[in-house]
Design a protein around this motif. Structure first.
Motif, PDB file in Angstrom:
ATOM      1  N   VAL A 128       0.852  -1.182   0.000  1.00  7.79           N
ATOM      2  CA  VAL A 128       0.000   0.000   0.000  1.00  7.79           C
ATOM      3  C   VAL A 128       0.888   1.233   0.000  1.00  7.79           C
ATOM      4  N   ARG A 129       0.253   2.380  -0.261  1.00  7.41           N
ATOM      5  CA  ARG A 129       0.974   3.649  -0.212  1.00  7.41           C
ATOM      6  C   ARG A 129       0.527   4.386   1.046  1.00  7.41           C
ATOM      7  N   PHE A 130       1.360   4.316   2.089  1.00  7.06           N
ATOM      8  CA  PHE A 130       1.019   4.889   3.387  1.00  7.06           C
ATOM      9  C   PHE A 130       2.308   5.082   4.173  1.00  7.06           C
ATOM     10  N   ASP A 131       2.416   6.194   4.888  1.00  2.00           N
ATOM     11  CA  ASP A 131       3.574   6.434   5.741  1.00  2.00           C
ATOM     12  C   ASP A 131       3.578   5.417   6.888  1.00  2.00           C
ATOM     13  N   ALA A 132       4.699   4.740   7.097  1.00  2.00           N
ATOM     14  CA  ALA A 132       4.773   3.659   8.080  1.00  2.00           C
ATOM     15  C   ALA A 132       4.508   4.166   9.495  1.00  2.00           C
TER      16      ALA A 132
END
Length: 558
Positions: A438-442
């Motif tokens: 996914v595209r998300f800040d960890a």
């Protein structure tokens, strides 16, 4: 008479023309019957009488056809057509009456046909005048026959016919006037109803609030465009059960509660249409509007259908998303003005208190004093956490939304969460397909998921798999993370304020956790909501079960 006709509605005037056409058809039938009468009983007349009778009947038949065509193709001057036709009827019937032998022929009954038609279509005065003329004609002819035959029987019969004609005209005219009045009233009421329906359709189509009409079983039978827009039903046929749509489970649940308790007529719900397997055959609009979330204020009302054999209820839907956003903006604006002073006026004294408490705890050995110092330290930490949350609201940190391996990230987070809270290894179930990215800040995702898991631990039973994290994909291909527990569901009253800042049901909470979690999701082009979904695997009886869970809908996969 003309003014009376013009005062009628178009439907009533059309009825007059149809009645005139019926009169014309009857005239043709009578002319044919007279011809048949001549063929059977003509031997009783003289040859000259038969020839005259035949000519008059043929003339009458021709005029009848002309009158019938005129009423069909020339729809004007109704009064002129009616009076000219009745005049011809009276003249020709009088000629036939004389040619057939007068009163002894029995053809005086033919006068009843034009007189009855005139009584229906003309005012009473005109009809009585024509009936009086016919009566005078019959009496005059009978009186003349006295001088020829020395018999007064025809005079008595003529008087009886005249009295019968006058009575028939009076009765038929009154009945016709009453029927015309009823038809006129019904026509006007129909116009009023049609106008009211047109106004209702206009209001329903343009009103900003949504309106649904349902029956006692929860079957949707009608709705306006605003309701379709709010519920994601644009272009769909409004003919389905509320309970059949998983996305509308909060609305269906609130409707059942209102049916059981009429005092619960209002509720605030969060509706998110999405493409669920249970809705694949319902409408394609669910997939088109999968990201739309509606925060609705719902009001139920029962329609007054007593004695009609059908029960209907109306659901009024008001989208309060804009109102909620304005309220939150006002709260955030107030918090923004406070953040600068909080940093210096609150945080610095808190640090001093916390430091002094730590130093004092090192020198105190009395258990009672240590317990009191621990209470001070815990409350200092709580206030400091609240200050951190408030300060974080004013920071719009830019996320580092590179590709994130969701399976690895969630597995590590699960192990850490179980170890940190000292939980059993099987309490938290994780279901995720390998290689899901996914595209998300960890760091942002970690904070969001930990917030949801902390809430789940508070209400879960603590048994095996009582908390679940499941990654699924929508029909459009977007990954979703579901976080749920087996504890009691969230009530409609709490759901209405679930993501509002500073709203909490816990005495130890700040009311900012879920709000911050949603803000972090929005910063990463994702969405966080509380929804109801089907859980086929959890159904003991084989039927899908609806359960609430927090759903994170990620941005498109990379």
């Amino acid at each position: 008479m003309i003014a009376r006709l013009q005062a009628l509605t178009a439907e009533s005037r059309a009825t007059f023309w149809r009645s005139l056409q019926t009169l014309n058809v009857t005239r043709v039938v009578i002319a044919l019957v007279l011809l048949v009468y001549l063929s059977f009983d003509g031997h009783g007349m003289r040859a000259s009488g038969q020839y005259l009778f035949l000519q008059i009947c043929l003339l009458y038949l021709g005029l009848a056809v002309i009158f019938m065509l005129s009423a069909v193709f020339v729809r004007r001057r109704f009064v002129l057509q009616l009076l000219s036709q009745i005049a011809c009827d009276l003249v020709i019937i009088s000629l036939i009456y004389l040619a057939a032998g007068g009163m002894r022929s029995g053809l005086a009954i033919l006068y009843l046909f034009p007189l009855a038609g005139l009584a229906i279509l003309a005012p009473l005065v005109v009809a009585l005048f024509c009936a009086s003329l016919v009566t005078l004609f019959l009496l005059g002819d009978s009186t003349w026959q006295i001088f020829l035959t020395d018999s007064d029987r025809d005079v008595m019969q003529a008087g009886l016919y005249g009295a019968a004609f006058l009575a028939a005209v009076l009765v038929v005219n009154r009945l016709a006037a009453k029927l015309i009045g009823q038809e006129e009233l019904a026509s006007r009421r129909g116009v009023e109803i049609n106008v009211q329906q047109a106004v209702n359709r206009l209001v329903m189509a343009n009103i900003g609030d949504g309106i649904l009409v349902v029956d006692e079983a929860g079957q949707v039978v009608a709705g306006n465009p605003a309701a379709q827009q709010m519920l994601g039903l644009v272009g769909a046929e409004l003919n389905f059960m509320l309970s059949a749509a998983a996305a509308l489970a909060p609305l269906s649940h609130a409707y059942r509660e209102w049916r059981d308790d009429a005092t619960r007529s209002t509720a605030v719900l969060t509706i998110k249409p999405f493409n669920d397997t249970a809705l694949q055959n319902l409408t394609a609009a669910w997939d088109v509007r999968r990201d739309v979330v509606a925060h609705l204020k719902v009001r139920f009302a029962a329609a007054d259908t007593h004695g009609l054999g059908a029960e209907r209820s109306v659901i009024f839907l008001q989208d309060v998303t804009g109102i909620e956003n304005q309220a939150q903006q006002l709260k955030l604006a107030s918090m923004g003005r406070l953040t600068a002073s909080i940093a210096h006026e609150v945080r610095n004294p808190l640090s001093a208190i916390g430091h002094a408490t730590s130093l004092l705890a090192e020198e105190v050995s009395d258990p009672v004093q240590q317990r009191l110092l621990k209470i001070v330290g815990d409350n200092v930490a709580r206030v400091n956490r609240m200050v951190e949350d408030i300060l974080q609201l004013s920071r719009k940190a830019q996320p580092h939304s590179g590709p994130l391996a969701l399976d690895v990230f969630l597995a590590d987070l699960r192990s850490e969460f179980i170890a940190t809270h000292g939980l059993a290894a099987d309490i938290l179930a994780l279901t995720v397909a390998p290689g899901t990215a996914v595209r998300f800040d960890a760091l942002h995702l970690r904070e969001v998921v930990l917030n949801l898991l902390n809430n789940a631990v508070r209400y879960a039973s603590g048994g095996p798999a009582s908390i679940g994290m499941t990654v699924v994909r929508t029909a459009a291909g977007r990954p979703e993370l579901h976080v749920q527990d087996d504890g009691p569901g969230i009530s409609p009253e709490v759901r209405a304020h679930l993501f509002e800042p500073f709203y909490t049901t816990s005495s130890k909470g700040t009311g900012l956790g879920l709000y911050l979690a949603r803000e972090l999701c929005l910063n990463n082009e994702a969405r966080l909501d509380y929804e109801y979904r089907f859980d086929p695997q959890d159904s003991a009886d084989g039927r899908p079960r609806l359960s609430g869970r927090f759903v994170i809908t990620f941005a498109w996969t990379v």
